[in-house]
Design a protein around this motif. Structure first.
Motif, PDB file in Angstrom:
ATOM      1  N   SER A  91       2.050   7.404  32.541  1.00  0.00           N
ATOM      2  CA  SER A  91       2.189   8.754  32.009  1.00  0.00           C
ATOM      3  C   SER A  91       0.906   9.180  31.325  1.00  0.00           C
ATOM      4  O   SER A  91       0.112   8.346  30.855  1.00  0.00           O
ATOM      5  CB  SER A  91       3.358   8.856  31.029  1.00  0.00           C
ATOM      6  OG  SER A  91       3.106   8.130  29.847  1.00  0.00           O
ATOM      7  N   TYR A 102      -0.673  12.383  28.647  1.00  0.00           N
ATOM      8  CA  TYR A 102      -0.533  13.588  27.813  1.00  0.00           C
ATOM      9  C   TYR A 102      -1.921  13.958  27.319  1.00  0.00           C
ATOM     10  O   TYR A 102      -2.702  13.083  26.930  1.00  0.00           O
ATOM     11  CB  TYR A 102       0.382  13.341  26.621  1.00  0.00           C
ATOM     12  CG  TYR A 102       0.390  14.499  25.645  1.00  0.00           C
ATOM     13  CD1 TYR A 102       1.044  15.682  25.960  1.00  0.00           C
ATOM     14  CD2 TYR A 102      -0.301  14.420  24.434  1.00  0.00           C
ATOM     15  CE1 TYR A 102       1.029  16.760  25.090  1.00  0.00           C
ATOM     16  CE2 TYR A 102      -0.329  15.493  23.557  1.00  0.00           C
ATOM     17  CZ  TYR A 102       0.346  16.655  23.889  1.00  0.00           C
ATOM     18  OH  TYR A 102       0.320  17.731  23.031  1.00  0.00           O
ATOM     19  N   ASP A 115      -7.302  10.759  39.300  1.00  0.00           N
ATOM     20  CA  ASP A 115      -5.875  11.116  39.233  1.00  0.00           C
ATOM     21  C   ASP A 115      -5.465  11.368  37.786  1.00  0.00           C
ATOM     22  O   ASP A 115      -4.740  12.320  37.481  1.00  0.00           O
ATOM     23  CB  ASP A 115      -5.005   9.988  39.808  1.00  0.00           C
ATOM     24  CG  ASP A 115      -5.062   9.878  41.319  1.00  0.00           C
ATOM     25  OD1 ASP A 115      -5.276  10.912  41.989  1.00  0.00           O
ATOM     26  OD2 ASP A 115      -4.875   8.762  41.824  1.00  0.00           O
ATOM     27  N   GLU A 141      -7.096  14.662  36.422  1.00  0.00           N
ATOM     28  CA  GLU A 141      -6.398  15.848  36.935  1.00  0.00           C
ATOM     29  C   GLU A 141      -5.039  16.013  36.268  1.00  0.00           C
ATOM     30  O   GLU A 141      -4.623  17.129  35.933  1.00  0.00           O
ATOM     31  CB  GLU A 141      -6.262  15.752  38.448  1.00  0.00           C
ATOM     32  CG  GLU A 141      -7.592  15.880  39.183  1.00  0.00           C
ATOM     33  CD  GLU A 141      -7.426  15.865  40.683  1.00  0.00           C
ATOM     34  OE1 GLU A 141      -7.299  16.955  41.268  1.00  0.00           O
ATOM     35  OE2 GLU A 141      -7.423  14.761  41.282  1.00  0.00           O
ATOM     36  N   ALA A 142      -4.345  14.905  36.059  1.00  0.00           N
ATOM     37  CA  ALA A 142      -3.054  14.958  35.375  1.00  0.00           C
ATOM     38  C   ALA A 142      -3.236  15.406  33.926  1.00  0.00           C
ATOM     39  O   ALA A 142      -2.406  16.153  33.383  1.00  0.00           O
ATOM     40  CB  ALA A 142      -2.380  13.594  35.424  1.00  0.00           C
ATOM     41  N   TRP A 174      -3.617  19.153  33.814  1.00  0.00           N
ATOM     42  CA  TRP A 174      -2.306  19.782  34.017  1.00  0.00           C
ATOM     43  C   TRP A 174      -1.447  19.643  32.756  1.00  0.00           C
ATOM     44  O   TRP A 174      -0.768  20.591  32.335  1.00  0.00           O
ATOM     45  CB  TRP A 174      -1.610  19.154  35.214  1.00  0.00           C
ATOM     46  CG  TRP A 174      -0.209  19.638  35.436  1.00  0.00           C
ATOM     47  CD1 TRP A 174       0.946  18.993  35.131  1.00  0.00           C
ATOM     48  CD2 TRP A 174       0.187  20.895  36.007  1.00  0.00           C
ATOM     49  NE1 TRP A 174       2.038  19.747  35.463  1.00  0.00           N
ATOM     50  CE2 TRP A 174       1.601  20.922  36.007  1.00  0.00           C
ATOM     51  CE3 TRP A 174      -0.516  21.989  36.514  1.00  0.00           C
ATOM     52  CZ2 TRP A 174       2.321  22.021  36.495  1.00  0.00           C
ATOM     53  CZ3 TRP A 174       0.214  23.074  36.998  1.00  0.00           C
ATOM     54  CH2 TRP A 174       1.601  23.078  36.991  1.00  0.00           C
ATOM     55  N   SER A 175      -1.466  18.480  32.143  1.00  0.00           N
ATOM     56  CA  SER A 175      -0.701  18.248  30.924  1.00  0.00           C
ATOM     57  C   SER A 175      -1.100  19.234  29.832  1.00  0.00           C
ATOM     58  O   SER A 175      -0.236  19.812  29.151  1.00  0.00           O
ATOM     59  CB  SER A 175      -0.920  16.814  30.433  1.00  0.00           C
ATOM     60  OG  SER A 175      -0.391  16.624  29.142  1.00  0.00           O
ATOM     61  N   GLN A 225       0.106  22.802  30.655  1.00  0.00           N
ATOM     62  CA  GLN A 225       1.568  22.974  30.606  1.00  0.00           C
ATOM     63  C   GLN A 225       2.184  22.451  29.308  1.00  0.00           C
ATOM     64  O   GLN A 225       3.386  22.607  29.101  1.00  0.00           O
ATOM     65  CB  GLN A 225       2.200  22.261  31.801  1.00  0.00           C
ATOM     66  CG  GLN A 225       1.715  22.732  33.158  1.00  0.00           C
ATOM     67  CD  GLN A 225       1.992  24.205  33.384  1.00  0.00           C
ATOM     68  OE1 GLN A 225       3.069  24.711  33.070  1.00  0.00           O
ATOM     69  NE2 GLN A 225       0.990  24.921  33.933  1.00  0.00           N
ATOM     70  N   THR A 253       2.767  19.349  28.350  1.00  0.00           N
ATOM     71  CA  THR A 253       3.844  18.422  28.730  1.00  0.00           C
ATOM     72  C   THR A 253       3.264  17.062  29.065  1.00  0.00           C
ATOM     73  O   THR A 253       2.073  16.919  29.320  1.00  0.00           O
ATOM     74  CB  THR A 253       4.621  18.980  29.943  1.00  0.00           C
ATOM     75  OG1 THR A 253       5.773  18.189  30.167  1.00  0.00           O
ATOM     76  CG2 THR A 253       3.758  18.976  31.206  1.00  0.00           C
ATOM     77  N   VAL A 254       4.136  16.073  29.063  1.00  0.00           N
ATOM     78  CA  VAL A 254       3.754  14.739  29.529  1.00  0.00           C
ATOM     79  C   VAL A 254       3.881  14.707  31.044  1.00  0.00           C
ATOM     80  O   VAL A 254       4.883  15.175  31.611  1.00  0.00           O
ATOM     81  CB  VAL A 254       4.657  13.663  28.894  1.00  0.00           C
ATOM     82  CG1 VAL A 254       4.350  12.288  29.498  1.00  0.00           C
ATOM     83  CG2 VAL A 254       4.474  13.635  27.381  1.00  0.00           C
ATOM     84  N   VAL A 255       2.865  14.177  31.711  1.00  0.00           N
ATOM     85  CA  VAL A 255       2.878  14.079  33.171  1.00  0.00           C
ATOM     86  C   VAL A 255       3.200  12.631  33.554  1.00  0.00           C
ATOM     87  O   VAL A 255       2.523  11.702  33.121  1.00  0.00           O
ATOM     88  CB  VAL A 255       1.524  14.488  33.769  1.00  0.00           C
ATOM     89  CG1 VAL A 255       1.520  14.289  35.284  1.00  0.00           C
ATOM     90  CG2 VAL A 255       1.201  15.938  33.409  1.00  0.00           C
ATOM     91  N   LEU A 284       3.302   9.737  36.320  1.00  0.00           N
ATOM     92  CA  LEU A 284       2.503   9.446  37.512  1.00  0.00           C
ATOM     93  C   LEU A 284       3.328   8.674  38.547  1.00  0.00           C
ATOM     94  O   LEU A 284       4.319   8.026  38.213  1.00  0.00           O
ATOM     95  CB  LEU A 284       1.275   8.629  37.108  1.00  0.00           C
ATOM     96  CG  LEU A 284       0.343   9.305  36.108  1.00  0.00           C
ATOM     97  CD1 LEU A 284      -0.745   8.363  35.659  1.00  0.00           C
ATOM     98  CD2 LEU A 284      -0.276  10.572  36.722  1.00  0.00           C
TER      99      LEU A 284
END
Length: 350
Positions: free
Chosen positions: A200, A202, A333, A336-337, A340-341, A344, A346-348, A350
């Motif tokens: 994960s 954040y 990866d 990029e996550a 996005w986190s 948004q 939020t926690v992403v 994987l």
């Protein structure tokens, strides 16, 4: 083959301060060509590497390579990494790409596939795997001095209240601009190397200074499959710097202040092999243990030169490349996550 002839594309900070000096310090390599469109940088390259061929663009390099180049180093701006690497691979040449390899993980994996099909070595310059503090932390962890690690804290912080300008501060996603992709490429790579894949992510990203279009203050939290949590900070607006590294374990902690010495040494003209190369001053050594029983621990000597020794071994001896580009794709990866986190909140997973 006595020496590999290496071409460095780009002679700014990355090419002139990091890559070219480290290549020149490797006995089985020489800086044979430099690509730059700047007359000033061309003169600098000729002065620093006598006999070097200076070419105005990459097309001129690939058109005239014909067996005279054995390795290409892509040290151009980030958005040029992928097209230049494709061209080099198409010319039958192994490639080192400066970090971040490309603006997206997908592009990096495309390059990996091309290199695999061509049977050519491809690697990413994650030089901070050879920072003294990182080597020390890894040694302490492997020796069990810290017990079971619960949290890894790592910071690249600076105090630069006035922006320098340039694409790193004003560029867009296609340039992988901003501190998350610049310094975060190192911090995430170190965390994954020490503690394995993450499950994960954040992140918080901010542009604090006027006139900045990209993040200059960032925080990334990773939860690894192993259960370790990594907390990573990147900032240009930190007036008082935190510890460079803090590793918290069940038996004790490792706490280290101050950056690795090699970058400043390279900037001032020092080279691998010089007296005290990569050696941390005793006053800057970290501490190991607890508040009740801390002890100083000597910082392992930094060794950026090990990267190009590894590349020479990969090309000439068939050894694995010093940094597997698949690992750099995995780090992208995460980056990029993280973006996005932050967008948004939020926690992403994987």
């Amino acid at each position: 083959m006595d020496q590999l002839n290496v071409a460095v594309i780009g002679y700014g900070l990355a090419g002139a301060v990091f890559h070219a000096p480290l290549i020149a310090a490797e006995p089985r390599m020489r800086v044979a060509a430099v690509v730059t469109g700047s007359a000033e940088r061309a003169a600098q390259a000729e002065a620093e590497h006598p006999g070097v061929r200076v070419l105005p663009d990459a097309d001129a390099l690939f058109e005239s390579a014909d067996g005279r180049i054995d390795l290409v180093v892509v040290a151009a701006p980030n958005d040029a990494h992928a097209p230049l690497t494709r061209s080099a691979l198409a010319a039958g040449l192994p490639v080192v790409i400066d970090k971040p390899a490309t603006p997206t993980a997908a592009e990096t994996r495309e390059l990996i596939a091309l290199a695999d099909r061509a049977g050519l070595a491809l690697s990413v310059f994650q030089n901070r795997r050879w920072d003294g503090d990182f080597l020390t932390a890894r040694k302490l962890i492997e020796q069990g001095d810290l017990g079971d690690v619960a949290r890894f804290e790592s910071r690249f912080e600076r105090w630069r209240p006035v922006p320098k300008g340039g694409w790193r501060e004003t560029g867009g996603r296609d340039q992988a601009a901003g501190l998350l992709f610049d310094l975060g490429s190192h911090l995430v790579d170190q965390a994954l190397t020490l503690f394995g894949p993450a499950v994960s992510v954040y992140a918080q990203l901010d542009a604090r200074r006027p006139g900045i279009d990209t993040d200059d203050d960032a925080f990334v939290a990773l939860t690894h499959v192993s259960g370790v949590r990594s907390h990573l900070w990147m900032s240009a607006v930190t007036a008082q710097l935190g510890p460079r590294m803090r590793v918290l374990g069940s038996k004790g902690a490792y706490v280290k202040y101050g950056l690795d010495v090699q970058e400043d040494a390279l900037r001032t003209g020092a080279r691998p092999g010089d007296a005290a190369w990569g050696e941390d001053a005793e006053a800057a050594w970290g501490t190991v243990g607890t508040d009740e029983s801390p002890r100083k621990v000597e910082t392992e000597h930094g060794a950026y030169e090990a990267y190009y020794a590894g590349m020479a071994a990969a090309i000439l001896d068939g050894a694995p490349v010093p940094v597997d580009p698949r690992e750099s794709a995995s780090a992208l990866d995460i980056l990029e996550a993280a973006r996005w986190s932050a967008e948004q909140n939020t926690v992403v997973l994987l």
